[in-house]
Design an enzyme around this catalytic site. Structure first.
Site, PDB file in Angstrom:
ATOM      1  N   ASN A  83       0.681  -1.050   0.109  1.00 46.94           N
ATOM      2  CA  ASN A  83       0.074  -0.082   0.058  1.00 46.94           C
ATOM      3  C   ASN A  83       0.940   1.213   0.066  1.00 46.94           C
ATOM      4  O   ASN A  83       0.406   2.230  -0.579  1.00 46.94           O
ATOM      5  CB  ASN A  83      -0.833   0.252   1.185  1.00 46.94           C
ATOM      6  CG  ASN A  83      -2.205  -0.249   0.890  1.00 46.94           C
ATOM      7  OD1 ASN A  83      -2.863   0.194   0.009  1.00 46.94           O
ATOM      8  ND2 ASN A  83      -2.921  -1.367   1.676  1.00 46.94           N
ATOM      9  N   ASN A 143      -7.598  -9.675   3.249  1.00 48.25           N
ATOM     10  CA  ASN A 143      -8.679  -8.625   2.813  1.00 48.25           C
ATOM     11  C   ASN A 143      -9.899  -9.212   2.327  1.00 48.25           C
ATOM     12  O   ASN A 143     -10.140 -10.575   2.399  1.00 48.25           O
ATOM     13  CB  ASN A 143      -8.104  -7.883   2.093  1.00 48.25           C
ATOM     14  CG  ASN A 143      -7.682  -8.669   0.526  1.00 48.25           C
ATOM     15  OD1 ASN A 143      -8.387  -9.852   0.294  1.00 48.25           O
ATOM     16  ND2 ASN A 143      -6.853  -8.052  -0.324  1.00 48.25           N
ATOM     17  N   ILE A 144     -10.905  -8.361   1.972  1.00 48.14           N
ATOM     18  CA  ILE A 144     -12.266  -8.856   1.790  1.00 48.14           C
ATOM     19  C   ILE A 144     -12.397  -9.859   0.491  1.00 48.14           C
ATOM     20  O   ILE A 144     -13.271 -10.887   0.635  1.00 48.14           O
ATOM     21  CB  ILE A 144     -13.167  -7.950   1.282  1.00 48.14           C
ATOM     22  CG1 ILE A 144     -12.755  -6.836   0.175  1.00 48.14           C
ATOM     23  CG2 ILE A 144     -13.563  -6.893   2.725  1.00 48.14           C
ATOM     24  CD1 ILE A 144     -13.777  -5.889  -0.303  1.00 48.14           C
ATOM     25  N   ASP A 161     -13.717  -2.740   7.756  1.00 50.98           N
ATOM     26  CA  ASP A 161     -13.910  -4.260   7.868  1.00 50.98           C
ATOM     27  C   ASP A 161     -13.192  -4.695   8.840  1.00 50.98           C
ATOM     28  O   ASP A 161     -13.849  -5.047   9.914  1.00 50.98           O
ATOM     29  CB  ASP A 161     -13.642  -4.495   6.360  1.00 50.98           C
ATOM     30  CG  ASP A 161     -14.342  -4.285   5.182  1.00 50.98           C
ATOM     31  OD1 ASP A 161     -15.852  -4.266   5.273  1.00 50.98           O
ATOM     32  OD2 ASP A 161     -14.048  -3.531   4.175  1.00 50.98           O
ATOM     33  N   CYS A 189      -7.344  -0.694   9.533  1.00 54.91           N
ATOM     34  CA  CYS A 189      -6.682  -1.391   8.299  1.00 54.91           C
ATOM     35  C   CYS A 189      -6.567  -0.767   7.156  1.00 54.91           C
ATOM     36  O   CYS A 189      -5.764   0.202   7.317  1.00 54.91           O
ATOM     37  CB  CYS A 189      -7.784  -2.764   8.173  1.00 54.91           C
ATOM     38  SG  CYS A 189      -9.634  -2.004   7.991  1.00 54.91           S
ATOM     39  N   SER A 190      -7.113  -1.010   6.033  1.00 52.91           N
ATOM     40  CA  SER A 190      -6.850  -0.090   4.850  1.00 52.91           C
ATOM     41  C   SER A 190      -7.998   1.284   5.225  1.00 52.91           C
ATOM     42  O   SER A 190      -7.516   2.396   5.366  1.00 52.91           O
ATOM     43  CB  SER A 190      -7.122  -0.646   3.652  1.00 52.91           C
ATOM     44  OG  SER A 190      -6.276  -1.761   3.650  1.00 52.91           O
ATOM     45  N   ASP A 191      -9.376   0.822   5.011  1.00 54.85           N
ATOM     46  CA  ASP A 191     -10.428   1.729   5.015  1.00 54.85           C
ATOM     47  C   ASP A 191     -10.899   1.908   6.328  1.00 54.85           C
ATOM     48  O   ASP A 191     -11.565   3.173   6.664  1.00 54.85           O
ATOM     49  CB  ASP A 191     -11.403   1.163   3.923  1.00 54.85           C
ATOM     50  CG  ASP A 191     -10.966   1.297   2.622  1.00 54.85           C
ATOM     51  OD1 ASP A 191     -10.164   2.013   2.200  1.00 54.85           O
ATOM     52  OD2 ASP A 191     -11.176   0.365   2.063  1.00 54.85           O
TER      53      ASP A 191
END
Lengths: 538, 578
Positions: B205, B230-231, B298, B293-295
């Site tokens: 990232n 991740n998702i 989640d 996490c990233s966003d």
């Protein structure tokens, strides 16, 4: 033989580690003829810690500096560690344990010396299951009789004195049939299912050999079975070997029933694992359960690789098949593999649990085990000589009885209200089958037990278990009589690893036990009553 | 409805999902504006909400008819055979349209009418009030203005998204904010920053100008990766799991190797481990923790909510669990509509993140059977409704979107309906006294993770235990309570009489005379007879079960005799309703 010759060191100072949950114990360690004792110092609790030496499955010693460590792996799957002061003492104690735990003589074993308070010798040995069971059968049908043809065990050394056979077949014919079956195990009644008028029989393989021999009396016997059952009944011979294995057995004198010789009977093959592969499966499962650090992937792949649950599934579905053939198809069933003392008994006893509500009661289950395992000649002494930790080359060991207990546990999980006994009884039976102060699981057959005078010189496990103080541990508080057959699901998603047994010592499920205690409280209604009820004025 | 061409098809067969010899039930299929309904010849109804449909498939025509396979988001799979291809085609097309709506306004919640007036509806929405919740947690206090703290500890759980650090970027304000967070904790000077991603992903990232905190730039932080995938990984993992568990004639070995290769339980364990790490930092070290996490909607939601559940027993109650979901999931912007695929959108945004959270909670309830006020049914029910679009709670992807949709005016909240049915969701073994202040310390050895059959095979009744311990305990509990009450009533009556009568000798006689006419005793006796027996009857319907339900029956092709159709009634299974 004197035990004292085998005891090299009487005592030593030691510390005992019993896993992460229990606190360590320190005190004087002492080896006696049958036990390992640890006596804590006078200042601490007076309780002795005691281990039956027969329970030791493998022993490992390590010395460093002026002390040593002995790791004992027990047949009940416990792992214990002793830290002992003194190198000499460590080695001597290890050698003593090694020698004493592997003694093979039955009559010097602990049950012959065990005299617990409150129990009378001879109690609960009144179990004569074939006789008792015959009375039940006789109430429903006239087609069967109790034969004492095996009175002196000469016909079949692994059968009890009395067996239930078709009334139409006389003792001479039985003798001939016995000669045609491996180990003399001619077809006998295992269970009579009165609602459908059908029966479950068991035997060993017929000795057809490469010449495809036949035996008129054996054929007559099975004909008589169908004649005595409900009109028009068919029969299925459930061979617990694959068709190929059954065929191969002819080369060594065994074989399977020829279709033409037994009209009305049809053969089904349902291969069940037995012997060494089954023992190895057990060993690998226990190994996998001993490693709490492993990753999820590793654990799942080991669970798969050991195949234990696959064996559970096969055993259960074969028993269901037998039960279904009787109940739904109105057919008689004869079960046998080769010797008829292992997977055969697994199938017949499980089929009865599925069909017979009586066998699901506390008393009925004990009778089932006595009748279908102990008296039916499952060689406990040989099969349970070692458990999963032994380094010795397996000879006759196989956890067939444990597999049975696991299947019963699965039934109990799927029908949690239908068994009068709980997991506690199954765990106790597992422990006692491998090492016990009681005589019930000693020897390989009724004949051997008679020779050793087990009935008169040892206590019965049943009298030990049926004491009121044991009941809470063994009973299922939720039991309600279920008069129906219980058909379990045998899908892999429905079967579970028996954590209570395989992970019992590595991973005690404490909150679950507390919850179980709560269930007891709810069922007995004691919870609030004790706390909140003021003393009644009347 | 413009999408519905055929509303009723007769002689449709419903195949048994796991049967290898195509066992089936025959009945009539109805298509309504909201549901697909199948009524079999025993009058048993199977309702399928259109929004629950994840995929519809029309298989190649066979001699028996045209097969239609419907997979649902609640893991129900139904396999119909429609006699005429034309009908099948019509239904297939209708379902395709009805299961994938383009606009929020077409979702069930906007037409669902439980016959409540506006003020009842509003009350329902006000049931769970987050401002109240922050008050309960003791914030804002002198150290905190807004965020999530834990009552007994000065340490706090905070959440955010990844920093846009790239390889070298810094943000002084961000550094100061973190410093302020750690200063707000008077007990401990350092704080943890948990990045829930695998390290490799976080590093990747950085190339996109994002990344993770540089420990050198932030004073007093301890940085930790916890490695939750991740998702997209999670989505395909679940897909593999379902493929395996849906296999016909599955062997034990294929099941476990499939379970392993799907990686599902590994992911569940990772989420759990992260939550435990968080709880320990707070519990043992009294350190504040920042999770991202990233966003930040989640994995962060999973970890923060599970961590709270471990630390605070309030969240283990029925009401508390609702608050937890409102707080850590709904209000912090978990994108329910995208993750659950409420609308016809990007399939790559769909992911079972919330399902995983529920599964972690289930694992906790298995390990701590007395710690939760609610039972498994509660979790299943919530799972049902994140996909049902029947209530407004889970619609939309963030608070802003929800306000724009005017959900509180146009739809109903799920929580009051669950609360009303509370009895169904109570755990009879719950012990509120001993658990109230305890922190759960789950053991995450691999042995403890099991396949959640009751979730993924919820509708495959033949795979389930045939008797429910839960039901019977629940009933006994009720009964005990009733009897307890009776005892108290009787005792107070005795006392009253006693006060009137000075002669104590008569009490016993009195007791006798009271009993027959006492209405309470009568009811209690009735209670005993009436409730005990029906319970057993209810159980009877499941317990015997039928060998025909199970696959061993199919091993024996040799049993060629046709089965009498009535036999299964003997075991009382055929009528089981769920």
């Amino acid at each position: 033989m004197e035990f004292s010759e085998l005891i090299r060191t009487g005592r030593a100072q030691a510390q005992l580690l019993r896993g992460p949950e229990a606190p360590p114990l320190r005190g004087t360690l002492c080896v006696t003829g049958h036990h390992l004792l640890l006596s804590p110092g006078p200042q601490s609790t007076p309780d002795l810690w005691l281990l039956l030496l027969r329970n030791v499955d493998s022993i490992e010693k390590r010395v460093a500096g002026d002390s040593g460590t002995i790791t004992l792996r027990c047949k009940d799957l416990r792992v214990l560690q002793l830290e002992i002061e003194g190198v000499e003492a460590t080695l001597d104690i290890a050698r003593s344990i090694e020698a004493l735990s592997s003694l093979e003589s039955v009559i010097t074993s602990f049950p012959f010396f065990y005299r617990p308070k409150g129990l009378r010798l001879g109690d609960a040995w009144h179990f004569h299951p074939p006789e008792r069971y015959y009375k039940r059968v006789a109430r429903e049908t006239d087609a069967w009789r109790l034969s004492e043809v095996n009175e002196d065990f000469s016909l079949c050394p692994s059968y009890p004195r009395a067996v239930i056979v078709p009334r139409a077949v006389d003792d001479d014919a039985l003798a001939r049939s016995a000669r045609f079956r491996q180990g003399g195990r001619f077809p006998v009644l295992s269970y009579s299912h009165s609602p459908s008028g059908t029966v479950l029989l068991r035997s060993s393989q017929p000795l057809t050999g490469p010449q495809k021999r036949r035996c008129a009396e054996d054929e007559e016997l099975l004909r008589a079975v169908l004649a005595g059952a409900r009109p028009g009944a068919r029969g299925f011979i459930l061979d617990t070997r694959s068709a190929q294995a059954a065929k191969q057995a002819r080369m060594t004198g065994g074989g399977t029933e020829a279709k033409a010789a037994y009209p009305g009977w049809k053969r089904l093959h349902r291969p069940l694992e037995r012997g060494r592969p089954l023992q190895e499966s057990f060993v690998r499962l226990v190994e996998a359960c001993g490693d709490p650090e492993q990753s999820m992937d590793r654990w799942l792949s080991r669970l798969e690789g050991c195949r234990w649950l696959a064996h559970v599934k096969e055993a259960l579905s074969t028993a269901c098949l037998a039960a279904q053939a009787m109940e739904r198809e109105g057919a008689c069933i004869l079960v046998h593999g080769a010797e008829g003392t292992d997977s055969t008994l697994l199938v017949t006893s499980l089929a009865q649990l599925i069909l017979d509500p009586m066998s699901r009661t506390m008393a009925g289950f004990q009778e089932l085990i006595e009748r279908e395992w102990i008296q039916a000649g499952h060689p406990f002494q040989l099969r349970c000589a070692h458990s999963a930790f032994s380094h010795a080359r397996p000879k006759h060991e196989a956890p067939t009885f444990l597999l049975f207990l696991d299947c019963v546990w699965q039934l109990g999980r799927q029908f949690p209200l239908s068994l009068e006994f709980g997991e506690g009884l199954l765990l106790a039976l597992f422990e006692h089958a491998y090492a016990s102060p009681f005589g019930t699981f000693l020897c390989n057959s009724e004949k051997e037990r008679c020779l050793c005078e087990v009935r008169t010189r040892t206590h019965s496990l049943w009298s030990g278990l049926n004491q009121p103080k044991e009941q809470r541990k063994l009973q299922n508080p939720l039991y309600v009589l279920n008069p129906l057959a219980i058909w379990p699901s045998v899908e892999p998603q429905s079967l579970r690893l028996w954590q209570g047994l395989f992970l019992r010592w590595t991973h005690p499920p404490e909150p679950a036990e507390v919850a179980w205690e709560k269930v007891w409280q709810i069922v007995t209604g004691k919870e609030e009553t004790e706390a909140s009820q003021p003393t009644a004025s009347a | 409805m413009e999408h519905i061409r055929t509303t009723k098809v007769e002689q449709v067969k419903l195949l048994d999902r796991f049967s290898t010899n195509n066992k089936s039930l025959t009945g009539t299929l109805y298509l309504t504006a909201t549901h697909l309904l199948f009524i079999d010849s025993h009058q048993k109804e199977t309702w399928i909400l259109h929004h629950h449909i994840a995929s519809v498939e029309k298989l190649a025509l066979t001699t028996a008819g045209c097969p239609l396979v419907i997979q649902c988001k609640n893991f129900r799979i139904v396999h119909f055979i429609v006699p005429r291809e034309r009908d099948c085609h019509d239904i297939y097309n209708s379902l395709l349209q009805l299961s994938k709506q383009a606009k929020y306004e077409d979702l069930y919640a906007f037409s669902y009418n439980p016959k409540q007036n506006d003020s009842e509806r509003l009350q329902g929405w006000q049931l769970i009030d987050l401002a109240e919740e922050y008050k309960r947690m003791g914030v804002p206090n002198s150290h905190w203005q807004l965020s999530d703290a834990n009552r007994e500890y000065k340490a706090a759980i905070c959440r955010c998204s990844q920093p846009l650090s790239g390889f070298s970027a810094r943000c002084l304000e961000d550094e100061h904010l973190l410093q302020a967070i750690s200063k707000a904790n008077p007990v401990n000077r350092y704080m943890y920053v948990i990045d829930t991603r695998p390290k490799l992903n976080a590093m990747a990232n950085r190339a996109a100008g994002k990344g993770y905190e540089n420990e050198d730039n932030y004073s007093n932080i301890r940085f930790q990766f916890v490695g939750i995938e991740n998702i997209h990984v999670m989505r395909s993992s679940l897909q593999k799991l379902l493929e395996v568990s849906g296999t016909k004639g599955l062997s034990v070995n294929d099941f476990y190797s499939g379970l392993e290769s799907s990686g599902w339980l590994r992911h569940i364990k990772a989420v759990m481990d992260a939550a435990i790490f968080l709880a320990k930092a707070i519990m043992v070290e009294n350190a504040s923790v920042l999770v991202h996490c990233s966003d930040g909607w989640d994995r962060t939601s999973q970890v923060c909510s599970l961590g709270s559940l471990l630390l605070d027993s309030y969240y283990r109650t029925i009401k508390g669990f609702m608050v937890l979901i409102e707080k850590d999931w709904i209000s912090f912007g978990h994108k329910f509509s995208e993750r659950c695929g409420h609308l016809d959108g990007d399939p790559k945004e769909v992911s079972p993140v919330f399902t995983q959270f529920l599964e972690c909670v289930w694992h906790l309830t298995e390990q701590f059977p007395q710690a939760f006020e609610f039972n498994e049914e509660f979790l299943l029910q919530i799972h049902e409704h994140i996909h049902s679009c029947q209530f407004g709670n889970f619609l939309g992807n963030c608070q802003k979107e929800r306000e724009e949709l005017k959900l509180k005016e146009k739809t109903y909240s799920l929580w009051p309906f669950l609360l009303e049915d509370q009895k169904k969701y109570l755990n009879p073994l719950y012990s509120s006294k001993s658990q109230r202040f305890t922190v759960l310390e789950p053991n995450t050895v691999s042995f403890n993770f099991k396949f959640w059959r009751n979730m993924y095979h919820q509708f495959d009744r033949t795979l389930h235990p045939r008797q429910s311990v839960f039901n019977i305990i629940m009933n006994m509990n009720e009964q005990n309570k009733q009897l307890q009450k009776d005892i108290q009533d009787l005792e107070s009556k005795i006392k009253q009489r006693k006060n009137k009568q000075t002669d104590g000798v008569l009490t016993k006689e009195l007791l006798h005379s009271v009993c027959p006419e006492s209405p309470t005793l009568k009811t209690s006796l009735c209670f005993k007879e009436q409730t005990l027996l029906p319970v057993n009857d209810a159980l009877r319907t499941i317990e015997g079960s039928s060998p025909a339900d199970n696959r061993y029956s199919e091993y024996a092709e040799e049993f060629s005799k046709p089965e009498p159709a009535v036999v299964s009634l003997e075991y009382g299974v055929a009528r089981m309703t769920c």
